[in-house]
Design a protein around this motif. Structure first.
Motif, PDB file in Angstrom:
ATOM      1  N   GLN A  52       0.826  -1.207   0.000  1.00  0.00           N
ATOM      2  CA  GLN A  52       0.000   0.000   0.000  1.00  0.00           C
ATOM      3  C   GLN A  52       0.863   1.260   0.000  1.00  0.00           C
ATOM      4  O   GLN A  52       0.527   2.246  -0.660  1.00  0.00           O
ATOM      5  CB  GLN A  52      -0.937  -0.015   1.207  1.00  0.00           C
ATOM      6  CG  GLN A  52      -2.088  -0.991   1.071  1.00  0.00           C
ATOM      7  CD  GLN A  52      -2.995  -1.007   2.275  1.00  0.00           C
ATOM      8  OE1 GLN A  52      -2.542  -0.795   3.395  1.00  0.00           O
ATOM      9  NE2 GLN A  52      -4.272  -1.275   2.075  1.00  0.00           N
ATOM     10  N   LEU A 104       2.130   1.726  -3.512  1.00  0.00           N
ATOM     11  CA  LEU A 104       1.081   2.255  -4.383  1.00  0.00           C
ATOM     12  C   LEU A 104       0.817   3.728  -4.092  1.00  0.00           C
ATOM     13  O   LEU A 104       0.629   4.528  -5.023  1.00  0.00           O
ATOM     14  CB  LEU A 104      -0.200   1.445  -4.198  1.00  0.00           C
ATOM     15  CG  LEU A 104      -0.158  -0.004  -4.702  1.00  0.00           C
ATOM     16  CD1 LEU A 104      -1.398  -0.757  -4.242  1.00  0.00           C
ATOM     17  CD2 LEU A 104      -0.041  -0.041  -6.216  1.00  0.00           C
ATOM     18  N   THR A 134       1.293   6.747  -6.682  1.00  0.00           N
ATOM     19  CA  THR A 134       0.178   7.653  -6.981  1.00  0.00           C
ATOM     20  C   THR A 134       0.601   9.101  -6.823  1.00  0.00           C
ATOM     21  O   THR A 134       0.278   9.960  -7.662  1.00  0.00           O
ATOM     22  CB  THR A 134      -1.001   7.348  -6.047  1.00  0.00           C
ATOM     23  OG1 THR A 134      -1.404   5.990  -6.221  1.00  0.00           O
ATOM     24  CG2 THR A 134      -2.177   8.265  -6.358  1.00  0.00           C
ATOM     25  N   SER A 164      -5.321  -1.708  -4.635  1.00  0.00           N
ATOM     26  CA  SER A 164      -5.058  -1.181  -3.294  1.00  0.00           C
ATOM     27  C   SER A 164      -5.971  -1.766  -2.227  1.00  0.00           C
ATOM     28  O   SER A 164      -5.789  -1.485  -1.051  1.00  0.00           O
ATOM     29  CB  SER A 164      -5.212   0.349  -3.298  1.00  0.00           C
ATOM     30  OG  SER A 164      -6.516   0.724  -3.700  1.00  0.00           O
ATOM     31  N   VAL A 184      -4.144  -6.328  -2.504  1.00  0.00           N
ATOM     32  CA  VAL A 184      -3.169  -6.195  -1.421  1.00  0.00           C
ATOM     33  C   VAL A 184      -3.349  -7.320  -0.406  1.00  0.00           C
ATOM     34  O   VAL A 184      -2.371  -7.903   0.094  1.00  0.00           O
ATOM     35  CB  VAL A 184      -3.303  -4.817  -0.748  1.00  0.00           C
ATOM     36  CG1 VAL A 184      -2.547  -4.782   0.566  1.00  0.00           C
ATOM     37  CG2 VAL A 184      -2.783  -3.730  -1.680  1.00  0.00           C
ATOM     38  N   ALA A 237      -0.520  -5.252  -9.548  1.00  0.00           N
ATOM     39  CA  ALA A 237       0.255  -4.285  -8.770  1.00  0.00           C
ATOM     40  C   ALA A 237       1.505  -3.861  -9.513  1.00  0.00           C
ATOM     41  O   ALA A 237       1.885  -2.683  -9.501  1.00  0.00           O
ATOM     42  CB  ALA A 237       0.624  -4.887  -7.410  1.00  0.00           C
TER      43      ALA A 237
END
Length: 636
Positions: free
Chosen positions: A107, A110, A114, A134, A138, A323
């Motif tokens: 997370q 990610l 982002t 996410s 995950v 991912a």
């Protein structure tokens, strides 16, 4: 790594070459936790495997009527029970820690990606896919990382048990040792089909999630045009496809589970039949048969981990692949070692020839809204790394062959320059501090208005000044009425997710105020006044110009009210700046500019009524603009 130590100070640089490599990288990053889980798992499994020995000794002690041997067996079973309880407790603790820390690492990766890509992320990856990665993905990735150590402990325990049985009673132990590998590998032929069905299920589930996310995001528009039933029907069909795929996948896993029950059952039947014959012949004792049978029965527990790891991998591999697709995205070229400098100067795009002089309010007119959005992203350094010279405008044909194509292939577009420094060569923090881009559809996060405006900034623009410049007085009044505080402070009023409780114009002005608070060196606005009426638009444009005096501001718009206030207007056509000047000069001299601004026909000629309206437009714009400026100056 403990749960209390989360989040990671640095989640690391993941291996994004493939999904399995990413899973391996995650496992290596938790080597200490994996070894702890492996150790406790071995203690738990081996203690369970030792129970048959204690039970066998107890049975044999009863047969022989030996109280001393029975007491020893009882102490052994009690000690094994303590080891089983401690091992199981600590195994669960370390396994859950591995799961949560692995999920938290993914997370964080990610979230970092982002923040790095910004608005470019959702143009390169569907928003629903990002949500799926996410959330559900995950958890599945964390499941595999956690199950890996338990599987390793079960595999080692099986080897130890088989070796122990062969040494304890070769006649029966050899049968068990030969059968266990076959039991463990019996499901391998079924795994490819089960994996494919699981992949189909995950793909359809991801598509359904994307459809649901897009439908919810556009629900207001769908209701306005009566299209909610159409999209609801699409989601129903997608949901049914997910259900059917899940049922087909579950059938394969049910078959695998059945095989895992059937084959060990056959082994136990054969073991009892053969062992009973050996007891009758007097070749082994009853206690030895009970020991081997109990050990073979308890081996079913570690064998279950083979099924679990296969299931975890089949579900986590596509999740890891999704991912990786997100984490592998890059922000243009790699930054150089320029340090944390924030350059100052003119904002210039070599690819289009667009120049925004430092300290001036520059407006940009594009006939194509999509082209305007791409150019706004380029000015902020958000351009996609695969953007090439062939993507827009008139490429330089120097070095091209007779066909007009470059033999070396499309060349990457040059980076945007701020004060002569390429944005792609700046560290990400410096680039974002220097240039801020506000999309035409900005997002308001849930929270209070005070939290919304509490953003990293230079500290030179207060929230009150930004709200005043963005003409948010009516928004503050509405929030004050909705406030639950006794004093009715609008700054403490909560704003719902994406600001759905506000109108489009109110959301747009609050987002503009948030951008003004940051006070970057260069501010790029994409259609900042498209959702407000013309009178408010003129006041907003004048307020932004006044507040941003001395700072570089670029606004993409075709509104005459905003263009008339700009210090400089650039006309972009076909990916290149074809004209620049003031609004009135371009309106008089450039037919294409006049066609875009006044909505004339494509050939640049206006109908007689439109021509009369055009003649009146300049005087109307001038009066409204002057009125707005006078009003704002009086307030200041």
């Amino acid at each position: 790594m403990q749960i209390r130590d989360l989040p990671y100070s640095d989640p690391g640089d993941p291996d994004v070459r493939s999904g399995p490599r990413f899973l391996l990288w995650l496992g290596r990053g938790q080597l200490t936790g994996q070894l702890k889980s492996l150790s406790w798992g071995l203690m738990h499994q081996c203690a369970i495997a030792g129970l048959p020995l204690g039970v066998g000794l107890a049975v044999q002690a009863v047969v022989e009527r030996s109280g001393r041997s029975l007491a020893i067996a009882g102490v052994l079973i009690a000690a094994l029970g303590v080891l089983i309880a401690v091992g199981d407790t600590m195994l669960h603790r370390t396994a859950v820690t591995n799961w949560i820390t692995a999920a938290a690492r993914v997370q964080q990766l990610l979230a970092r990606k982002t923040a790095e890509l910004g608005s470019a992320l959702t143009r390169r990856v569907a928003a629903g896919e990002v949500v799926a990665v996410s959330t559900g993905d995950v958890e599945k990735i964390g499941w595999f990382v956690e199950a890996l150590s338990r599987f390793a402990a079960a595999a080692v325990a099986l080897v130890l048990i088989c070796v122990g049985l062969v040494l304890y009673l070769p006649s029966l132990g050899l049968l068990v040792a030969l059968a266990v590998p076959a039991l463990a590998l019996a499901v391998l032929p079924l795994l490819p089909r089960a994996t494919r069905r699981a992949d189909v299920q995950r793909e359809k589930a991801g598509h359904a999630t994307e459809l649901a996310s897009d439908t919810v995001a556009g629900l207001r528009v769908l209701r306005g045009i009566g299209g909610e039933e159409l999209f609801l029907g699409r989601y129903r069909r997608a949901s049914q496809e997910v259900r059917e795929a899940a049922v087909r996948s579950a059938r394969m896993w049910a078959l695998i589970s059945a095989v895992q029950v059937l084959l060990p059952g056959l082994l136990l039947i054969a073991l009892v039949r053969y062992g009973a014959a050996l007891v009758q012949d007097g070749r082994i004792e009853v206690g030895q048969l009970v020991t081997v049978y109990s050990a073979a029965t308890l081996m079913l527990l570690p064998l279950r981990h083979f099924e679990e790891i296969a299931m975890a991998y089949s579900f986590s591999r596509p999740s890891a692949q999704r991912a990786v697709r997100v984490l592998a995205l890059k922000r243009g070229t790699q930054p150089s070692t320029l340090g944390a400098m924030v350059p100052e100067g003119d904002l210039y795009d070599p690819a289009t020839g667009l120049l925004a002089p430092r300290g001036l309010f520059t407006a940009v007119v594009c006939g194509d809204p999509d082209e305007a959005g791409r150019l706004a992203d380029r000015l902020g350094g958000h351009a996609e790394p695969d953007s090439t010279q062939a993507d827009g405008g008139e490429a330089d044909t120097a070095g091209a062959d007779d066909t007009g194509q470059d033999p070396a292939g499309p060349r990457p577009l040059p980076s945007v320059l701020l004060g002569g420094v390429a944005l792609d060569e700046l560290p990400l923090d410096s680039a974002r501090t220097a240039v801020l881009v506000q999309d035409k559809d900005p997002v308001l996060l849930s929270g209070t208005l005070r939290e919304l405006l509490d953003v990293p900034s230079a500290g030179t623009v207060t929230a009150a000044d930004a709200l005043a410049a963005a003409q948010c007085a009516d928004v503050l009044d509405a929030l004050a009425q909705a406030s639950v505080d006794a004093d009715g402070d609008p700054m403490n009023t909560r704003i719902t997710e994406r600001g759905r409780s506000l109108s489009g114009g109110q959301r747009q002005r609050l987002a503009l105020a948030r951008s003004l608070v940051t006070d970057p060196e260069a501010l790029v606005l994409d259609e900042p006044t498209s959702a407000v009426d013309s009178h408010t638009e003129a006041r907003v444009a004048a307020g932004v110009k006044r507040l941003r005096r001395g700072r570089t501001t670029v606004a993409f718009s075709s509104s005459p009210l905003l263009l008339d206030l700009a210090d400089r207007v650039a006309l972009v056509r076909g990916g290149r700046v074809v004209a620049a000047g003031t609004h009135r000069d371009l309106l008089r001299d450039e037919p294409y500019y006049r066609a875009v601004v006044t909505r004339e026909s494509d050939d640049g000629t206006a109908a007689p009524a439109a021509q009369d309206a055009q003649d009146r437009l300049a005087s109307i714009d001038a009066s409204r603009t002057a009125e707005a400026i006078e009003d704002i100056e009086e307030r200041a």
